[in-house]
Write a protein that holds these residues in place. Structure first.
Motif, mmCIF file in Angstrom:
data_model
loop_
_atom_site.group_PDB
_atom_site.id
_atom_site.type_symbol
_atom_site.label_atom_id
_atom_site.label_comp_id
_atom_site.label_asym_id
_atom_site.label_seq_id
_atom_site.Cartn_x
_atom_site.Cartn_y
_atom_site.Cartn_z
ATOM 1 N N ASN A 29 21.301 56.253 89.344
ATOM 2 C CA ASN A 29 21.464 57.807 89.383
ATOM 3 C C ASN A 29 20.541 58.441 90.056
ATOM 4 O OD1 ASN A 29 21.976 60.251 88.809
ATOM 5 N ND2 ASN A 29 22.076 60.166 86.319
ATOM 6 N N ARG A 32 19.165 61.766 88.998
ATOM 7 C CA ARG A 32 18.164 62.080 87.770
ATOM 8 C C ARG A 32 16.696 61.654 88.044
ATOM 9 N NH1 ARG A 32 17.764 59.020 82.134
ATOM 10 N NH2 ARG A 32 16.943 60.585 80.787
ATOM 11 N N LYS A 160 28.952 55.699 75.123
ATOM 12 C CA LYS A 160 29.603 56.381 76.277
ATOM 13 C C LYS A 160 29.359 57.559 75.927
ATOM 14 C CE LYS A 160 34.816 57.024 76.730
ATOM 15 N NZ LYS A 160 36.220 56.994 76.453
ATOM 16 N N SER A 161 29.454 58.239 74.763
ATOM 17 C CA SER A 161 29.189 59.750 74.577
ATOM 18 C C SER A 161 27.902 60.318 74.936
ATOM 19 C CB SER A 161 29.397 60.070 73.040
ATOM 20 O OG SER A 161 28.452 59.487 72.182
ATOM 21 N N ASP A 162 26.860 59.546 74.952
ATOM 22 C CA ASP A 162 25.379 60.027 74.952
ATOM 23 C C ASP A 162 24.888 59.617 76.476
ATOM 24 O OD1 ASP A 162 25.636 60.651 72.405
ATOM 25 O OD2 ASP A 162 24.111 59.657 71.584
ATOM 26 N N GLU A 165 29.151 59.137 79.781
ATOM 27 C CA GLU A 165 29.713 60.499 80.283
ATOM 28 C C GLU A 165 28.943 61.436 80.747
ATOM 29 O OE1 GLU A 165 32.056 61.535 76.585
ATOM 30 O OE2 GLU A 165 33.727 60.143 76.970
ATOM 31 N N PRO A 166 28.031 61.940 80.112
ATOM 32 C CA PRO A 166 27.069 62.803 80.787
ATOM 33 C C PRO A 166 26.244 62.316 81.944
ATOM 34 C CG PRO A 166 25.875 62.077 78.673
ATOM 35 C CD PRO A 166 27.466 61.452 78.727
ATOM 36 N N ARG A 167 26.135 60.928 82.159
ATOM 37 C CA ARG A 167 25.516 60.309 83.260
ATOM 38 C C ARG A 167 24.066 60.439 82.918
ATOM 39 N NH1 ARG A 167 30.154 58.711 83.900
ATOM 40 N NH2 ARG A 167 31.494 58.577 85.877
ATOM 41 N N ASN A 168 23.708 60.037 81.914
ATOM 42 C CA ASN A 168 22.404 60.350 81.291
ATOM 43 C C ASN A 168 21.507 59.251 81.590
ATOM 44 O OD1 ASN A 168 20.150 61.416 79.880
ATOM 45 N ND2 ASN A 168 20.813 61.229 77.837
ATOM 46 N N GLU A 192 32.367 62.163 88.510
ATOM 47 C CA GLU A 192 32.029 63.011 87.106
ATOM 48 C C GLU A 192 32.956 62.144 86.189
ATOM 49 O OE1 GLU A 192 30.244 65.488 86.683
ATOM 50 O OE2 GLU A 192 29.523 65.588 88.533
ATOM 51 N N SER A 193 32.535 62.283 84.905
ATOM 52 C CA SER A 193 33.365 61.679 83.791
ATOM 53 C C SER A 193 34.844 62.321 83.731
ATOM 54 C CB SER A 193 32.788 61.663 82.541
ATOM 55 O OG SER A 193 33.247 61.094 81.354
#
Length: 290
Positions: A29, A32, A160-162, A165-168, A192-193
């Motif tokens: 990424n 980031r 997935k959620s943390d 999806e937010p590409r964190n 983008e998700s």
């Protein structure tokens, strides 16, 4: 374990290894972590990874080392793609050329610095034995060339959620189940998700090639487009491709008629079970000629 020991001692066993339509890779990424925006740095990180050790310790050799996003057996597979084989000397050289000087911190650890900035990467993965073993090896590999590496293990219920999806993440070690069309995983429209471009990487030439490939019907022309696409990927290294997992299972040595080479899930190995056989016999045939 007891079953496995019996299988290993039985000389009447034949092993079949079937390829699964998925690969495991490290996706960067660059949005980031600014340092990861440098191509030479990403190439250095690729050279520093001992894939053979990962295959041995993480998968017990139940996999195949890969170098690109299209697997053997799929249209566009590129056997001559540039390979980033394990080479710490070359990795260190590339880091130095990118401006990251090798130093030693107060604890005697090798680090890389550019001015006052320390080269630091967080490697994230999902909580899975195969992956957690792999990231530990990669951490050792990267720290051997002075890259300070932090590991982040995320539970399956949160990945997935943390994270995805937010590409964190800085760098994400993850597996993708692939299809014959690489567009969903590498076109910039999928960054983008819920898109599957986990490298969050946009390249106009890749976009053009993937769009053109979708409009073609001639397999040979599609193949050429996909090979060109992979050459771009191997040049810029938006991801480091590690391995294609395989499913290995034992059968009696007398069992014949097994022809499968690739499956989607382990149970698929039984899809053509009606073709399996053990014995054959002579059969008399005759015909009447007029």
């Amino acid at each position: 374990k007891e079953y496995q020991e019996k299988v290993e001692k039985n000389k009447n066993i034949r092993y079949y290894s079937l390829s699964l339509p998925q690969y495991t890779a490290i996706f960067f990424n660059t949005k980031r972590n600014d340092a990861l925006g440098n191509t030479s740095l990403r190439q250095a990180l690729a050279y520093a990874i001992d894939r053979q050790l990962i295959l041995q310790d993480s998968l017990d050799q139940k996999g195949v080392i890969i170098n690109g996003p299209i697997l053997p057996g799929f249209i566009g597979y590129h056997p001559d793609i540039k390979k980033y084989t394990y080479d710490l000397d070359n990795a260190s050289k590339l880091l130095t050329e990118a401006g990251w000087k090798e130093e030693t911190d107060a604890n005697g650890n090798k680090i890389r610095k550019k001015g006052d900035e320390i080269l630091n990467i967080t490697l994230t993965t999902v909580e899975k034995v195969e992956y957690t073993k792999a990231v530990e090896i990669i951490k050792q590999n990267w720290q051997a060339i002075g890259v300070t590496t932090n590991i982040e293990i995320i539970g399956k219920d949160r990945i997935k959620s943390d994270i995805i999806e937010p590409r964190n993440y800085d760098a994400l070690l993850f597996g993708e189940i692939i299809k014959s069309d690489p567009y969903p995983f590498w076109h910039s429209s999928q960054i983008e998700s819920p898109g599957a471009n986990l490298a969050i990487w946009a390249n106009k030439d890749v976009n053009k090639v993937l769009e053109e490939a979708r409009s073609l019907e001639d397999p040979e022309q599609v193949n050429k487009k996909y090979i060109h696409f992979q050459n771009i990927i191997s040049q810029y290294v938006p991801a480091i491709f590690l391995y294609n997992p395989t499913h290995t299972y034992p059968t009696d040595i007398d069992l014949k008629g097994i022809t499968a080479t690739r499956i989607s899930v382990p149970a698929d190995r039984f899809n053509r079970i009606s073709d399996w056989y053990i014995k054959t016999k002579r059969k008399f045939s005759w015909s009447i000629k007029e």
